[in-house]
Design an enzyme around this catalytic site. Structure first.
Site, PDB file in Angstrom:
ATOM      1  N   HIS A   1      37.562  -3.913  72.472  1.00 26.95           N
ATOM      2  CA  HIS A   1      38.166  -3.820  71.148  1.00 26.95           C
ATOM      3  C   HIS A   1      39.686  -3.963  71.275  1.00 26.95           C
ATOM      4  O   HIS A   1      40.272  -3.573  72.285  1.00 26.95           O
ATOM      5  CB  HIS A   1      37.866  -2.469  70.500  1.00 26.95           C
ATOM      6  CG  HIS A   1      36.421  -2.246  70.200  1.00 26.95           C
ATOM      7  ND1 HIS A   1      35.771  -2.853  69.148  1.00 26.95           N
ATOM      8  CD2 HIS A   1      35.495  -1.455  70.813  1.00 26.95           C
ATOM      9  CE1 HIS A   1      34.514  -2.444  69.117  1.00 26.95           C
ATOM     10  NE2 HIS A   1      34.315  -1.606  70.116  1.00 26.95           N
TER      11      HIS A   1
ATOM     12  N   CYS B   1      31.935  -6.314  71.044  1.00 36.48           N
ATOM     13  CA  CYS B   1      31.120  -5.149  71.392  1.00 36.48           C
ATOM     14  C   CYS B   1      29.678  -5.343  70.875  1.00 36.48           C
ATOM     15  O   CYS B   1      28.952  -6.180  71.397  1.00 36.48           O
ATOM     16  CB  CYS B   1      31.752  -3.871  70.865  1.00 36.48           C
ATOM     17  SG  CYS B   1      31.123  -2.384  71.682  1.00 36.48           S
TER      18      CYS B   1
END
Length: 515
Positions: free
Chosen positions: A435, A339
């Site tokens: 994630h 991310c």
């Protein structure tokens, strides 16, 4: 009649409220009781995604798992995600609702009371018991007038309160007395008792102190929960992620070599839990680092998520970590960005949304030929589907939470998710916005074998590590400890009783001494 409910508050932050609630959730669920967690307001950059694309704190997602429930925005209706020391993004019922300062939020909290009340009412209409978790300290008297998470919640919902204290810090007996004494008379009457947490030592030496607390306050100490050394999943926030700390309890390697993983401890790290699955692998040693020497010596460098990518990238450069990452890359170490970490590895970052950087686009670490542009709309979604990684096909689960969007990607994709390319790969550098990838057992094994076999030929990836089983094992450890240490039946009975306990202490602020 609404379901039973009780508030588990604390003397301080990190007193262990989340752990106690998770243990009680699991203990009651194992008894066949319909139970749900609730935290009116959480402050954490470790969040989970619900099925409908909302965000809640990871602690509430873990507590839901302990109950056998899927994450829901009802469990955490207000989430604050700090982007700096002064500003936080506000997430209401799972959706972004602006960015404000602490002073602004103090004014706004009173307007969120109805949101919190409605969510708790919905849970009490659905489940037999609702275990509410407080935030910070129950005795934050400076914030009491607008409180929606501690005594303000207890008053509004008319529920009793238990106060958890961390004895490992020292001074827990005084913390109990001081917390109760700092509350106004009406709030004091809602406090039913105390729970000692994180105890190590001889309980007989503590007993006189517990007797003193009961005699002085007129309230019961419901038990003493031991310090559980093997608990480390789903850390509530970055406070528990300290530079130099080893994640989990490393298990001996299956082969002749350890795999050394350096996870960069960013100042505004988010979803730090991504590296926990790696730490469950035998022979994998994961350390949080902020020292260039630790990065240069690693086999595998992970740059985790960040709530403020541009600011954390500047910090990384100030500490010389950018040079250390480049050196590790040149030396053949595998670099993986997740991310915000993925965004840092790019060629250019244009962020006029999260950081509102006055100088326009900034240069990334330029290890991936990718350009990132931040969007005012936030991508929040859970993912599940087939993935092709290297030469393997599998199914993965994960989630995305980010404003930054890929505008140019001249790299090879990391993998294909449901047939669509995602992430980036160039040589030994990898990046993804997803994630939770490493929590997928097959994906993790395929990646470790495919990316690190040449770098660490003596490291052998185990075939039987199961992240889901380890998570549930740790939840059962908490539940077992709670069952053994606390009078769970008494807690359930308190949750269904009228919240009127006493006496009040003579030190109650703004009150005349009790006769």
């Amino acid at each position: 009649m609404p379901a039973s409910a009780i508030l588990i508050a604390g003397t301080t932050s990190d007193a262990g409220k989340s752990m106690v609630v998770a243990g009680l959730c699991r203990a009651l669920a194992r008894r066949g009781i319909s139970v749900a967690p609730f935290k009116a307001q959480n402050m954490s950059n470790n969040s989970a995604v619900t099925a409908d694309g909302g965000e809640i704190g990871r602690a509430q997602a873990l507590q839901a798992e302990a109950c056998g429930l899927a994450p829901s925005t009802l469990f955490n209706p207000v989430l604050l995600k700090p982007g700096s020391d002064h500003r936080s993004q506000v997430v209401v019922r799972g959706r972004v609702s602006g960015t404000i300062t602490a002073a602004d939020y103090h004014e706004r909290r009173s307007h969120l009371r109805s949101v919190v009340a409605d969510a708790l009412d919905d849970l009490r209409d659905t489940y037999d018991v609702v275990l509410c978790e407080g935030a910070g300290s129950a005795a934050e008297v400076n914030l009491r007038d607008s409180d929606i998470a501690n005594m303000g919640l207890a008053e509004a919902a008319d529920i009793p309160v238990l106060i958890v204290g961390d004895i490992d810090r020292g001074g827990v007996l005084a913390h109990f007395l001081g917390t109760l004494a700092a509350l106004g008379t009406d709030d004091q009457t809602r406090v039913a008792g105390f729970i000692v947490n994180k105890f190590r030592g001889d309980l007989s030496l503590l007993r006189p102190g517990l007797d003193w607390v009961e005699e002085t306050t007129g309230r019961v100490v419901l038990g003493v929960v031991p310090f559980l050394t093997d608990l480390w999943i789903d850390t509530e926030d970055g406070l528990g992620v300290t530079p130099g700390a080893t994640v989990g309890r490393p298990q001996p390697p299956a082969g002749s070599r350890w795999l050394d993983v350096a996870a960069i401890r960013l100042p505004r790290v988010s979803n730090s839990t991504d590296v926990e699955a790696l730490a469950m692998e035998p022979g994998v040693r994961v350390r949080w680092v902020d020292n260039p020497a630790d990065v240069s010596a690693a086999d595998f460098v992970v740059i985790p998520g960040s709530k403020s990518t541009v600011a954390d990238l500047a910090w990384l450069r100030e500490r010389g970590l950018d040079v250390a990452i480049a050196d590790a890359h040149s030396d053949g170490a595998v670099i993986f960005g997740i991310c915000g970490g993925f965004q840092m590895l790019s060629h250019r970052i244009d962020d006029a949304v999260e950081s509102q950087h006055p100088g326009g686009p900034v240069s990334g670490l330029d290890l991936l030929p990718v350009d990132i542009e931040f969007s005012s709309s936030k991508t929040v979604q859970s993912l599940e589907g087939p993935v092709r990684l290297f030469e393997g096909n599998m199914t993965v689960q994960g989630y995305e939470i980010h404003h930054g969007q890929v505008r140019r990607n001249d790299a090879e994709p990391l993998h294909a998710v449901a047939g669509a390319p995602e992430g980036a790969r160039r040589g030994n550098v990898y990046g993804s916005h997803i994630h939770g990838l490493f929590a997928n057992d097959e994906w993790r094994r395929v990646f470790l074998r495919g990316a690190l076999s040449a770098r660490v030929p003596g490291f052998i990836v185990a075939d039987d590590t199961c992240v889901a089983s380890e998570r549930m094992r740790q939840l059962d450890v908490i539940a077992d400890a709670v069952e053994q240490a606390l009078d769970v039946d008494a807690i359930v009975e308190m949750a269904s009783s009228a919240p009127r306990f006493g006496p009040t202490l003579r030190l109650a602020r703004g009150e005349e001494p009790a006769e």
